[in-house]
Structures are given as C-alpha cells and as structure tokens.
Scaffold this active site. Structure first.
Site, mmCIF file in Angstrom:
data_model
loop_
_atom_site.group_PDB
_atom_site.id
_atom_site.type_symbol
_atom_site.label_atom_id
_atom_site.label_comp_id
_atom_site.label_asym_id
_atom_site.label_seq_id
_atom_site.Cartn_x
_atom_site.Cartn_y
_atom_site.Cartn_z
ATOM 1 C CB CYS A 94 49.890 39.267 41.431
ATOM 2 S SG CYS A 94 49.353 37.934 42.495
ATOM 3 C CG HIS A 136 46.626 42.331 45.410
ATOM 4 N ND1 HIS A 136 46.886 42.520 44.080
ATOM 5 C CD2 HIS A 136 47.241 41.159 45.745
ATOM 6 C CE1 HIS A 136 47.624 41.503 43.635
ATOM 7 N NE2 HIS A 136 47.849 40.672 44.631
ATOM 8 C CD GLU A 137 48.188 39.914 49.124
ATOM 9 O OE1 GLU A 137 47.887 38.720 48.916
ATOM 10 O OE2 GLU A 137 49.140 40.464 48.538
ATOM 11 C CG HIS A 140 45.321 36.544 45.889
ATOM 12 N ND1 HIS A 140 45.489 35.905 44.681
ATOM 13 C CD2 HIS A 140 46.259 37.526 45.919
ATOM 14 C CE1 HIS A 140 46.471 36.469 44.012
ATOM 15 N NE2 HIS A 140 46.958 37.457 44.746
#
EC number: 3.5.1.88
Length: 174
Positions: A94, A136-137, A140
């Site tokens: 990241c 993954h994004e 966030h």
C-alpha cells in the site's frame, strides 16, 4: 492540481469510514480526483508502485477511488455488490506503508457498482488482479487496511525482500 501527502500506517485517518458522495459532478469531486491522479502519478514515477489510491489516503473521508491501469479510472461511491465463493492469496502492499508487503486473502471475482463523474451508475465484473485491486481500494473506504486481511504474519516482508524474491511473479512487475 496538487500532489498530496499520503497518510502513513498509524495515522488514525486511515481507519475512518468514508462518507458517500452526494453529488459526483460537484467541482470539489473533480478537484479531488485530479489530486488523487497527480498523487498517484507522483508515486508511480518515484517508486514504480501504485495502481490505485483512495481519497482517505490523502485525508479526505469520501467514497472516491482513482485507479490507473491502461487508462485513468475514477470510481465514486464504489461498493462490492457480489463476490465469488473462491478466494485467492495475493501479495499486497500500500502507498500508506510501502515498506511492508504481505500475503492477503481476496475474492477471486467481484462485482462492483459505482458512479462516474456525471452520477451515472455502472457495474463492473472483475477477476484476478483487478478484483484484488478493487477490494484493496474499497477496503480503504471502510477503514480497512491490507494488513487486516493478512493470511499469516509470517508472510510479512520488507519491500527489498519482496522485490528480490516475489515481485517478478506479481502484478507489481507490470
């Protein structure tokens, strides 16, 4: 517009759950996307890493992500609406902790619903590397980091060890 500072591991801003964007066409959303693009481009140029970035990583708790694969791809209010039962183990890192790599569990396939800058809704079916990146994004946006999805702490390694041993067989090699 501007290259923004990327929050680093330990900053409480990375754990905030983001708010939905009410007006995807608002000028401040366009400006935010430009900042995300400029910041991601800077990281890609200086580190060779960075396929995507989420607004919370630059301290903006809104549901906005920006990907740059073959072309720029902004996603506003993205949500995973379906996923496969099958999972995969992938290497993850990241921009918020680029010195650490680890293996994480991700679904092999996801369907993501999102808005574009005009507010129109779209759905994309993603598999493999793209599915991993979207997960993954979107994590966030919910205050979840890749480290939270680690398969085993023993998979954690430094960037230098990752590059020496594993990068060639990862999406980061592209």
């Amino acid at each position: 517009m501007a290259i923004r500072n990327v929050l680093q591991l330990g900053d409480p801003g990375l754990r905030v759950v983001s708010e939905p964007v009410a007006d995807p066409g608002a000028p401040e959303i366009a400006a935010l996307l430009t900042d995300l693009q400029d910041t991601l481009t800077h990281w890609r140029t200086t580190t060779t890493y960075g396929r995507g970035i989420a607004a919370p990583q630059i301290g903006v708790p809104l549901r906005v992500i920006f990907l740059h694969l073959e072309q720029p791809w902004p996603l506003i209010n993205p949500t995973i609406i379906a996923h496969s039962e099958e999972q995969m183990v992938v290497w993850d890192a990241c921009l918020s902790f680029l010195c650490i790599f680890c293996q994480v569990w991700r679904y092999q396939q996801v369907d993501v619903r999102y808005q574009d800058l005009q507010g129109a809704w779209h759905t994309v079916h993603a598999e493999g590397d793209l599915a991993e990146l979207l997960q993954h994004e979107i994590d966030h946006l919910d205050g979840i980091l890749a480290l939270d999805r680690m398969t085993d702490i023993r998979t954690m390694c430094t960037r230098e060890e990752f590059e020496k041993r594993y990068r060639e067989r990862s999406p980061y090699a592209r």
